[in-house]
Write an enzyme that holds these catalytic residues in place. Structure first.
Site, PDB file in Angstrom:
ATOM      1  N   CYS A  63       0.788  -1.243   0.000  1.00  0.00           N
ATOM      2  CA  CYS A  63       0.000   0.000   0.000  1.00  0.00           C
ATOM      3  C   CYS A  63       0.815   1.285   0.000  1.00  0.00           C
ATOM      4  CB  CYS A  63      -0.932   0.037   1.212  1.00  0.00           C
ATOM      5  SG  CYS A  63      -2.003  -1.376   1.413  1.00  0.00           S
ATOM      6  N   HIS A 126      -1.851   7.181   4.325  1.00  0.00           N
ATOM      7  CA  HIS A 126      -0.835   6.134   4.483  1.00  0.00           C
ATOM      8  C   HIS A 126       0.587   6.572   4.175  1.00  0.00           C
ATOM      9  CE1 HIS A 126      -0.987   1.450   4.724  1.00  0.00           C
ATOM     10  NE2 HIS A 126      -0.700   2.032   5.877  1.00  0.00           N
ATOM     11  N   ASP A 273      -3.326  -0.084  -5.898  1.00  0.00           N
ATOM     12  CA  ASP A 273      -2.018   0.140  -5.282  1.00  0.00           C
ATOM     13  C   ASP A 273      -1.168  -1.119  -5.216  1.00  0.00           C
ATOM     14  OD1 ASP A 273      -3.525  -1.111  -3.352  1.00  0.00           O
ATOM     15  OD2 ASP A 273      -3.043   0.279  -1.730  1.00  0.00           O
ATOM     16  N   ASN A 274      -1.782  -2.279  -5.358  1.00  0.00           N
ATOM     17  CA  ASN A 274      -1.055  -3.546  -5.393  1.00  0.00           C
ATOM     18  C   ASN A 274      -2.022  -4.630  -5.832  1.00  0.00           C
ATOM     19  OD1 ASN A 274      -1.080  -2.783  -2.013  1.00  0.00           O
ATOM     20  ND2 ASN A 274      -2.409  -4.421  -2.756  1.00  0.00           N
TER      21      ASN A 274
END
Length: 507
Positions: A63, A126, A273-274
């Site tokens: 993330c 984050h 994001d992944n």
């Protein structure tokens, strides 16, 4: 669009606004990529009206480093979102992380602000939760969301519940003021995030203000949640319920842009994001389609992402691109559309995708697969060379942590870090997207592929200047005990005594 903007399109207004939908979903979660339940009609329609990228990558299989990469246009190893505590470990930003996005980094909203843009982040930041890392100190004008993942509920003694912010101050905490039911998966957060987006867009349209909306919601990040009207509606369980609600929300945002008459002046990009977190499967994990493994790994399932560009009147409908793309390209492409140049005093890894999006041109560029401080693999064209392989440690695997469930490939999905720098494992991703059959070291094809890849990899490593690692030090005293605004709510907690330590990264 101001002077110096791309000449590849003709402006129909004085500005182009931007929307980036950045979530955690796998390549195989969308109907347009072959998900059999076909539960993403709005995203599928977005693709049919815009351009679908089949070879689009994140900059990290986790993330927070990938979010730092998107907003800076730079690899995490350059912007500091990595650790040197343990080789090739992924690193994220839990509550006790001391570091965050450095002041020396220039974020996309900071640069857009100079051109008159109003910028809002909705959802997960984050990039550090301490005051100096607050998103409103790094170019955003508004924020509704949280600094960390919605883990919990915590007891507010050993671990504090995660705060939810409106702009500078917290307005409550997850599980207390913003309910998430762990048993049923019910939470109304996606509906709140949707309304925040609609209201922001309306306000900027009314004032004729160009905007950047970063919609980074987290319903598909375990613990997965969905609102009551979507619970039980998917063939894919709770995760599917969350995906259906996200899909519905995307549809409503795009419809809102049309109704306000600004869809042709708004460039929208959807990606992840992944890869899907297979460790959460089957109940709370998504699909990475034909690709190997998932989140946390540098195999295709961990880093190849669903990606859709949408811009009515500019992007030809129904386009499919094989351009190698990266989340870092959104930084450079957005600046180009705004008539701005990328910063010239630092290495920018993102490229301007406008020639690929608007003219169908293919830009020759490599993809670097990093895990922590290590370049694990490189892709050039259809060939991918693994310099290191690793899924997760035997110790973690023995505890039931598996990033590649049911996908063991001998010599590839290794549980020890295996170095292949002398003879990299090479795959042809066109014939073998699942990375199951490495090319023979003795073959002419292998030799030709490695000639190209070796030159690019050596040049990259020779010029790499890593940033100062931000994810090395942890301290329970810096957790979300007393965020700004807690006094007004009576929700301040007493932190423990400061005791900084090296962060432990098992994988």
């Amino acid at each position: 669009v101001g002077p110096g903007a791309s000449s590849l399109w003709k402006s129909k207004s004085t500005f182009t606004s931007f929307g980036v939908f950045f979530l955690q979903m796998g390549w195989g979660d969308l109907g347009v990529f072959g998900e059999p339940s076909k539960e993403t009609p709005n995203l599928d329609q977005m693709a049919s009206e815009g351009m679908l990228f089949l070879d689009f990558y994140t900059a990290s299989p986790l993330c927070s480093p990938s979010r730092a990469a998107l907003l800076t246009g730079r690899l995490p190893v350059r912007n500091g979102f990595y650790t040197t505590n343990a080789h090739a470990r992924n690193a994220y930003t839990p509550q006790d992380i001391v570091g965050g996005i450095p002041d020396s980094e220039l974020l996309l909203p900071e640069l857009l602000k100079k051109a008159g843009y109003v910028n809002k982040i909705i959802g997960k930041w984050h990039l550090g939760h301490r005051p100096q890392f607050h998103p409103l100190k790094h170019g955003f004008d508004e924020w509704f969301g949280s600094p960390n993942c919605h883990f919990g509920p915590f007891d507010n003694r050993a671990l504090p519940n995660i705060p939810v912010y409106r702009d500078w101050e917290m307005i409550g905490r997850y599980y207390e003021d913003f309910k998430i039911d762990h048993e049923t998966g019910e939470a109304n957060l996606t509906q709140i995030y949707l309304q925040e987006a609609l209201d922001f867009i309306s306000k900027q349209q009314a004032s004729q203000q160009p905007f950047f909306l970063y919609w980074a919601i987290d319903a598909t990040h375990a613990p997965v949640y969905a609102s009551k009207c979507f619970l039980g509606t998917s063939q894919r369980g709770l995760y599917g319920d969350a995906v259906r609600e996200i899909d519905d929300s995307v549809g409503k945002i795009l419809k809102h842009l049309r109704q306000l008459g600004i869809s042709e002046n708004t460039f929208v990009f959807f990606t992840s994001d992944n890869g899907a977190a297979l460790i959460s499967a089957p109940k709370q994990g998504g699909s990475n389609g034909r690709f190997l493994c998932g989140k946390q790994t540098t195999f295709e399932g961990g880093m190849r992402e669903p990606a859709i560009a949408w811009w009515p009147g500019h992007i030809p409908a129904g386009g499919v691109s094989h351009q190698l793309g990266s989340v870092m390209d959104l930084f450079t492409t957005s600046l180009s559309l705004a008539g701005l140049q990328p910063p010239g005093d630092r290495q920018i890894d993102g490229v301007d995708l406008l020639p690929a999006i608007l003219q169908g041109k293919l830009i020759d560029r490599p993809i670097f697969y990093y895990r922590g401080n290590e370049m694990m693999a490189v892709r050039i064209g259809l060939y991918k060379a693994h310099y290191w392989t690793w899924s997760n440690s035997w110790e973690e695997y023995s505890k039931g942590i598996d990033f590649c469930p049911g996908q063991n490939v001998s010599g590839v999905t290794t549980h020890t870090q295996e170095e292949h720098t002398t003879l990299p494992l090479v795959f042809h991703l066109g014939r073998d997207p699942g990375e199951k059959y490495p090319l023979s070291f003795a073959s002419d094809e292998y030799q030709r592929a490695m000639e190209q890849i070796s030159f690019v990899a050596q040049q990259h490593k020779a010029t790499m200047v890593p940033g100062e690692p931000q994810l090395n030090v942890c301290d329970k005293a810096v957790m979300n005990w007393s965020p700004p605004g807690c006094e007004k709510l009576g929700k301040c907690l007493t932190p423990p005594k400061s005791d900084p330590k090296k962060c432990f990264w098992p994988h």
